[in-house]
Design a protein around this motif. Structure first.
Motif: not given
Lengths: 464, 55, 236
Positions: C108-109, C129, C132-136
């Motif tokens: 993440s991130r 996916q 909708s919040d987490l950049p993975l």
């Protein structure tokens, strides 16, 4: 923003971390406050006393726009890494490469400027004791190498200085101001030049002085932006950053007031350590000692931060393959980007030993300016590709596109200001970045893993 | 020879020591460890720590 | 040299010496404190050994009753520009024999500077996916669609924890990286120091990481369909 990992004790500590006095000092001291101790006074040399003050306030406006724009993007792009990470997500590798270079050059030049100031300071003190002609080189070199060594040793070299010591750099300016106001100075404040020689170079001088007026604040977007890994995006005005700018504005005005009142503007415009020189003029030994400590600490703390930030930026570019991966090595014991740290040392040394202070500062300011200029385009692109409603933003700055436009206008004015008197440096820097961009585009781009860098779960941008 | 001359010499000596230490350590690390290990995330590999290189 | 100058120099020299003394003493103390970080965690395992790593942070190794081995490391990370220092807990559960499961990892991130992560070394990008919040960043070694689907549920549960940085599974074992602490902002901004407000890693923190690792491993355990079913119907 509760840190619940390590139990109740750590929770209490994390709350203190937010509210404690260290946070307040941290806003003004360190990397940015050094701009009050040296460099800004060249603005007085370019345009006179009033020009110096105007430059201070106009630069404050510029940085307010920077803070607003930067806060919006920071609160929306979840991955940390400042403008470099933002450029990777919003624009693309070439822009990110340039932004990375801006960061590295701005901070490395700032580090060189700090080292030069340390040399000046010691030379002045030696001169006061009768030893004229001190060789400044070994002290400049020691400042850079000593701090580089500290950074190299990374997590094994921890320093914990008492906050009292670190607060001195800020307190010193206030004490000097109060002491002079209450008559502690042998030489009284003299502002007659405001009436006799208000604008020695006219309005063109005022514009020209904006060049060095930026120095008061350079780097603040980095200081207040030290991001957390897991961020709860702030929805309100970035108080930390605005408080930082306010602090600097006050400190800058006090600095201008004291120095312009005590030192004739022609001399002020060429001084290496204006605040220390002002203390010398007062004739008070305790003030001199205080400002000596303040100058020494501010410059060394700033140089330390620069080595740290510049090496991390260079390291990131190596890891992203914008530069040879060789730079992306991590020391197995100290956990530092040791090759990047080592690589940047000779660059800092060359400029610290080979160029005069005003030129080194100009190089740093130019790199910073380029970063701010691209910020305006980035912001426009950001809002156009992902309009306000399409993704979840933390802080949405008001009056868009006004801040971006104001920033662009002020940046353009600053370029013109630099051109007045430092045209060669301006052209040299532009050539450097153009050549670097061409090198990146035609040679490095093939190594870049573009897809890996964009991980934000955003919808497709508008128009793609 | 007054105090400032001594300080100058001390500064030179310290500078050389710092530079020498960093260069020596860099050469040592670069020759001891595989470059792949240092630049990639191979340290993240699923190996027990006992299998890592010893200093 | 006048008396005043000599006095001033003496004052300056003694001030510097005092600073140096305090700095060295604080440094020694900080390094010593690091070694005790995993002491509380020792009680979770029957026979755990703690050794100091090269950076003075401890490494714990233990054996689980079912033959698997556990390694817990603490990794200091100061490598991202403009980010506070982070202290990561790296948990590795290693199986004695390779199991039938894919190689998939999620980070993440991701900033690219994660030198402690396995995910960057995996060859193929995987499309997973979770929210909708987490950049993975999800990568693997050519996993099949079914394998990705099996992993998605467990990954969603695992990354519901905001402190989770990396979760990876391979035939040889499971890896979890979770954030233990963040560096003090004041110390970082002033002198780029990494000071973490952690004296000892709580056992509960490690247990949460262990259960996340188990969750991920269970996603591919066809021998325990009852647990798998229970996990999948559990509220998320």
């Amino acid at each position: 923003m509760a840190d619940t990992t390590a139990g109740g004790g750590a929770e209490r500590l994390s709350l203190l971390r937010v509210l404690g006095p260290g946070h307040v000092w941290a806003l003004g001291v360190g990397i940015v406050l050094v701009g009050e101790y040296m460099g800004w006074n060249f603005s007085v040399g370019k345009g006179g006393m009033i020009a110096g003050l105007v430059a201070c306030w106009v630069a404050g406006l510029l940085y307010t726009c920077v803070a607003m724009i930067d806060s919006e993007v920071t609160s929306t792009v979840a991955a940390a890494g400042g403008q470099y990470a933002q450029a990777k997500h919003i624009v693309g590798p070439l822009m990110a490469f340039n932004v990375g270079l801006f960061l590295v050059m701005a901070y490395t030049m700032l580090e060189a400027a700090n080292a030069i100031t340390v040399g000046f300071l010691l030379d002045t003190v030696a001169g006061m004791q009768g030893h004229t002609g001190l060789n400044q080189q070994p002290f400049i070199i020691l400042a850079i190498l000593g701090l580089a060594w500290l950074n190299y040793r990374g997590v094994l070299a921890t320093l914990s200085f008492n906050l009292v010591i670190t607060g001195i750099a800020f307190i010193a300016i206030i004490v000097l101001f109060l002491a002079v106001e209450f008559g502690a100075s042998a030489v009284p404040l003299d502002f007659t030049a405001i009436n006799t020689e208000a604008l020695p170079y006219g309005w063109l001088g005022v514009i020209a002085s904006l060049h060095f007026g930026l120095w008061y604040y350079l780097g603040i977007e980095g200081t207040c932006q030290a991001a957390e890994e897991v961020r709860s995006p702030a929805r309100s005005l970035p108080y930390g950053t605005m408080a930082g700018i306010m602090t600097l504005l006050i400190a800058a005005t006090l600095t201008w007031y004291v120095c312009s009142g005590l030192i004739p503007w022609e001399y002020l415009g060429g001084s290496g350590t204006p605040l220390f020189d002002a203390a010398r003029v007062t004739g008070s030994t305790s003030l001199m000692v205080l400002l000596f400590i303040g100058t020494a600490f501010a410059t060394l703390a700033s140089a330390n931060g620069c080595i740290n930030d510049a090496s991390r930026a260079w390291f990131s570019m190596g890891r992203d393959r914008y530069l040879p991966i060789w730079f992306g090595a991590v020391h197995p014991r100290y956990r530092t980007p040791y090759r990047s740290i080592l690589f940047l040392v000779p660059i800092a040394l060359i400029f610290a030993l080979g160029a005069p202070l005003d030129q080194v500062i100009t190089f740093s300011i130019l790199s910073g300016l380029l970063g701010y200029t691209f910020m305006t385009f980035n912001m426009m692109m950001f809002r156009r590709k992902w309009p306000v409603a399409s993704i979840k933003r933390g802080y949405v700055h008001p009056f868009h596109p006004l801040p971006a436009i104001v920033l662009l206008v002020l940046c353009s004015t600053a370029y013109f200001a630099v051109f007045l008197g430092y045209g060669t440096q301006l052209i040299a820097m532009m050539c450097f970045y153009i050549i670097a961009s061409l090198w990146f585009h035609f040679w490095r781009y093939r190594f870049v893993k573009r897809g890996d860098q964009f991980t934000m779960p955003w919808p497709r941008p508008v128009g793609y | 020879m007054d105090i400032w001359n001594y300080l100058e010499y001390a500064a030179w000596v310290l500078s050389i020591l710092f530079a020498g230490y960093m260069l020596y350590d860099t050469v040592r690390v670069d020759t001891t460890y595989d470059n792949e290990l240092l630049t990639s995330s191979r340290e993240g590999e699923l190996e027990l720590t006992a299998e890592r290189h010893e200093i | 040299m006048t008396l005043a100058t000599a006095a001033l120099l003496l004052f300056a020299a003694s001030g510097l010496a005092a600073l140096a003394f305090v700095a060295v003493r604080d440094n020694r103390r900080a390094l010593g404190e690091r070694l005790g970080l995993l002491d509380e965690v020792r009680q979770l395992f029957e026979s755990a050994s703690i050794t100091p790593g090269p950076d003075a942070f401890p490494v714990l190794e233990a054996a689980l009753p079912d033959g698997r081995s556990v390694a817990i490391e603490i990794v200091p990370d100061t490598l991202v520009c403009r980010r506070l220092p982070q202290l990561w807990l790296k948990l590795t559960i290693r199986d004695p024999l390779p199991r039938r499961r894919p190689t998939i990892g999620a980070l993440s991130r991701s900033t690219g500077a994660e030198f402690y992560s396995m995910v960057h070394g995996m060859p193929d990008r995987v499309d997973m996916q979770l929210s909708s919040d987490l950049p993975l960043l999800v990568r693997g070694h050519a996993p099949s669609r079914d394998e990705v689907e099996s992993a998605t549920g467990a990954m969603r549960r695992v990354f519901a924890d905001p402190l989770m940085k990396e979760a990876a599974i391979t035939p040889k074992g499971v890896r979890i990286v979770r954030r233990l602490a963040e560096g003090s902002r004041g110390a970082h901004v002033l002198l780029r120091q990494a000071k973490f407000a952690v004296r000892a890693v709580p056992a509960r923190f490690v247990m949460e990481a262990l259960s996340a690792a188990e969750d991920l491993a269970m996603a591919f355990e066809i021998e325990r369909p009852d647990i798998k079913a229970r996990l999948e119907t559990a509220p998320q």
